[in-house]
Design a protein around this motif. Structure first.
Motif, short mmCIF file in Angstrom:
data_model
loop_
_atom_site.label_atom_id
_atom_site.label_comp_id
_atom_site.label_asym_id
_atom_site.label_seq_id
_atom_site.Cartn_x
_atom_site.Cartn_y
_atom_site.Cartn_z
N THR A 177 0.64 -1.35 -0.13
CA THR A 177 -0.01 -0.25 0.02
C THR A 177 0.83 1.37 0.11
OG1 THR A 177 -1.74 -1.21 1.23
CG2 THR A 177 -1.76 1.26 1.32
N TYR A 178 0.44 2.22 -0.84
CA TYR A 178 1.11 3.57 -0.97
C TYR A 178 0.08 4.68 -0.75
CZ TYR A 178 3.91 7.44 -2.57
OH TYR A 178 4.42 8.78 -2.47
N HIS A 179 0.38 5.30 0.35
CA HIS A 179 -0.58 6.41 0.64
C HIS A 179 -0.18 7.85 0.14
CE1 HIS A 179 -0.94 3.26 3.94
NE2 HIS A 179 -2.28 3.92 4.21
N ALA A 180 -1.07 8.12 -0.20
CA ALA A 180 -1.17 9.79 -1.07
C ALA A 180 -1.85 10.82 -0.52
CB ALA A 180 -1.04 9.57 -2.53
N PRO A 181 -1.81 11.20 0.63
CA PRO A 181 -2.78 11.90 1.32
C PRO A 181 -2.53 13.51 0.55
CG PRO A 181 -0.90 11.87 2.68
CD PRO A 181 -0.69 10.86 1.73
N GLY A 182 -3.89 13.74 0.19
CA GLY A 182 -3.77 15.08 -0.66
C GLY A 182 -4.06 14.83 -2.20
N LEU A 183 -3.95 13.66 -2.79
CA LEU A 183 -4.12 13.34 -4.04
C LEU A 183 -5.54 13.69 -4.61
CD1 LEU A 183 -2.90 12.06 -6.57
CD2 LEU A 183 -3.95 9.90 -5.71
N GLY A 184 -5.56 14.63 -5.45
CA GLY A 184 -6.77 15.22 -6.13
C GLY A 184 -7.07 16.47 -5.87
N LEU A 185 -6.41 17.15 -4.72
CA LEU A 185 -6.65 18.67 -4.31
C LEU A 185 -5.59 19.14 -5.25
CD1 LEU A 185 -7.86 20.39 -2.34
CD2 LEU A 185 -6.02 20.01 -0.91
N ARG A 186 -6.23 19.91 -6.37
CA ARG A 186 -5.63 20.58 -7.10
C ARG A 186 -4.92 21.68 -6.95
NH1 ARG A 186 -9.40 21.70 -12.11
NH2 ARG A 186 -11.24 21.38 -10.59
N THR A 187 -5.44 22.67 -5.85
CA THR A 187 -4.92 24.03 -5.80
C THR A 187 -4.65 23.85 -4.20
OG1 THR A 187 -7.08 24.96 -5.56
CG2 THR A 187 -5.65 25.07 -7.65
N ARG A 188 -3.74 24.82 -3.81
CA ARG A 188 -3.51 25.19 -2.51
C ARG A 188 -4.73 25.99 -1.91
NH1 ARG A 188 1.90 24.79 -0.49
NH2 ARG A 188 3.30 24.49 -1.87
N MET A 189 -5.04 25.40 -0.62
CA MET A 189 -6.25 26.25 -0.18
C MET A 189 -5.79 27.79 0.27
SD MET A 189 -8.73 24.09 -0.01
CE MET A 189 -10.04 24.93 1.25
N PRO A 190 -6.66 28.58 -0.09
CA PRO A 190 -6.56 30.02 0.13
C PRO A 190 -6.42 30.48 1.63
CG PRO A 190 -8.76 29.76 -0.65
CD PRO A 190 -8.10 28.46 -0.77
N SER A 191 -6.02 31.43 2.02
CA SER A 191 -6.32 32.00 3.50
C SER A 191 -7.45 32.40 3.65
CB SER A 191 -5.30 33.14 3.58
OG SER A 191 -5.87 34.40 2.98
N ALA A 355 0.47 13.97 -6.00
CA ALA A 355 0.39 13.61 -7.17
C ALA A 355 1.71 13.04 -7.76
CB ALA A 355 -0.27 14.15 -8.12
N THR A 356 2.80 13.83 -7.54
CA THR A 356 4.00 13.59 -8.04
C THR A 356 4.65 12.46 -7.42
OG1 THR A 356 4.30 16.19 -8.79
CG2 THR A 356 6.37 14.61 -8.67
N ASP A 357 4.48 12.32 -6.48
CA ASP A 357 5.09 11.18 -5.49
C ASP A 357 4.27 9.85 -5.71
OD1 ASP A 357 6.96 13.00 -4.41
OD2 ASP A 357 5.82 13.21 -2.42
N ALA A 358 3.01 9.87 -5.99
CA ALA A 358 2.36 8.80 -6.18
C ALA A 358 2.65 8.31 -7.79
CB ALA A 358 0.87 8.97 -6.08
N ALA A 359 2.83 9.09 -8.58
CA ALA A 359 2.88 8.72 -10.05
C ALA A 359 4.38 8.25 -10.06
CB ALA A 359 3.21 10.26 -11.13
#
Length: 387
Positions: A177-191, A355-359
């Motif tokens: 199993t490879y964990h990729a938390p945040g995968l699919g979150l395309r942009t940083r959350m704004p302030s 995404a980069t790490d999971a790829a």
């Protein structure tokens, strides 16, 4: 006999379930992060739910595997479904066509990997066709033989969340199993300030209610009770809300429906009440807001198990249903505020490189499977949540 391209140039196949947006969002993030030379063939019943995709990625529309056309024989529908399958009705031309299209791809292109998000039947089809598959791991009661077969036969499991949110029964799959938390979150959350300014919310205290796109949404009546119980707060809903004829909606409750600014709304909020869809969870964890999670109905209790995991990990307060009284609302709102741990939420949210790490993990896995790299164990492949 046909000479296929070397494994590093063969396509990855990718099956995407078209319910909700989360499957398509993480598919786009992942395939866009793969090397440009890597072709990807996506199979999905819809082609209008994807963010922009890089060149060398194509979408093949296939019939839905679970939506009937009305031409299916009633007699065949009465056949028992074996425990090794989930949705495998007999006599459906659309299913034959969809499975045939994927099997033809396996034969013609010899894909290096087939990523399955999600279908136990498609995962087993790939294995039966001698194609290694990566199964997206989802929360829920997946102890049935169908899920076990799909997971046990996978070359790897990709979990789009932090390992702290794993269910205990998954321990036997840890080395694959490879964990990729945040995968699919395309942009940083704004302030919060920037989001409030864009939405014109000023200095009001905002409670945001978020319903996912994969179901019918949360009920309106209990939200009216909440808004009346907190008249000093501005209550805003985004997504689908089930309207109740008996609901008495106060003026501080506003239904905005589907918006393109969900991330701004979540970042602008002082407290979030939501279901536990993939994209919503990633955004709320990243924004690190006080959070009440109320699972919507999904197959195999997916959202229930995810809500339990979030609660156990200290990221959210899990409620089995929306409170039915103002005094209960006041109690749970105070609980959510008192136990809020923004540092814990940010730690579980992952990072923009998910995404980069999971790829990279997918490329290493493919290389190992096709004898192009040393036989590394999966736990040596830099799962970021075990660092």
């Amino acid at each position: 006999m046909r000479d296929f391209a070397p494994p590093d140039l063969r396509p990855f196949g990718y099956f995407v379930h078209h319910q909700g947006r989360g499957h398509a969002e993480r598919c786009a993030a992942l395939v866009n992060a793969l090397p440009e030379a890597r072709p990807v063939r996506i199979f999905c019943a819809r082609d209008d739910i994807f963010p922009p995709l890089r060149p060398n990625v194509t979408i093949t529309r296939i019939p839905s595997l679970f939506e009937p056309t009305g031409q299916e024989p009633a007699g065949a529908a009465l056949l028992d479904t074996p425990e090794t399958m989930h949705c495998a009705p007999v006599g459906w031309r659309g299913i034959r066509r969809a499975m045939g299209q994927m099997a033809a791809f396996f034969m013609a292109e010899a894909p290096a990997l087939m990523i399955v998000d999600v279908s136990a039947e498609v995962a087993q089809l790939a294995r039966l066709c001698s194609v290694p598959h990566v199964k997206i791991l989802q929360h829920g009661d997946r102890t049935d033989p169908g899920h076990r077969a799909a997971y046990d036969s996978a070359a790897g499991l990709l979990a789009p969340f932090h390992s702290a949110l794993d269910q205990p029964e998954w321990a036997g799959w840890a080395d694959r199993t490879y964990h990729a938390p945040g995968l699919g979150l395309r942009t940083r959350m704004p302030s919060q300030d920037a989001a409030r300014q864009r939405l014109g919310l000023g200095g009001a205290t905002v409670a945001l209610v978020v319903s996912g796109q994969g179901g019918n949404g949360l009920a309106e009546a209990p939200l009216g009770v909440a808004a009346r119980g907190f008249p000093q707060m501005r209550w805003i809903t985004i997504g689908e809300v089930q309207r109740d004829w008996h609901a008495t909606v106060p003026p501080n409750l506003e239904h905005r429906g589907w918006v393109d600014t969900a991330s701004d709304h979540i970042a602008a909020a002082d407290v979030v009440v939501s279901s536990t869809g993939n994209t919503t969870c990633a955004q709320v964890l990243s924004a690190a807001r006080p959070w009440i999670v109320v699972p919507e109905w999904r197959y195999f209790d997916e959202q229930v198990e995810k809500a339990r995991a979030l609660d156990s990990a200290g990221a959210a307060l899990h409620l089995p249903h929306l409170p039915g009284s103002a005094h209960r609302w006041r109690r749970v709102m105070h609980q959510a505020m008192d136990r809020h741990d923004p540092d814990r939420q940010r730690a579980l949210a992952g990072n923009p490189d998910a995404a980069t790490d999971a790829a990279s993990w997918l490329e290493r896995l493919s290389a190992r499977l096709w004898d192009m790299a040393p036989d590394l164990q999966h736990h040596d492949q830099k799962d970021p949540t075990h660092a």
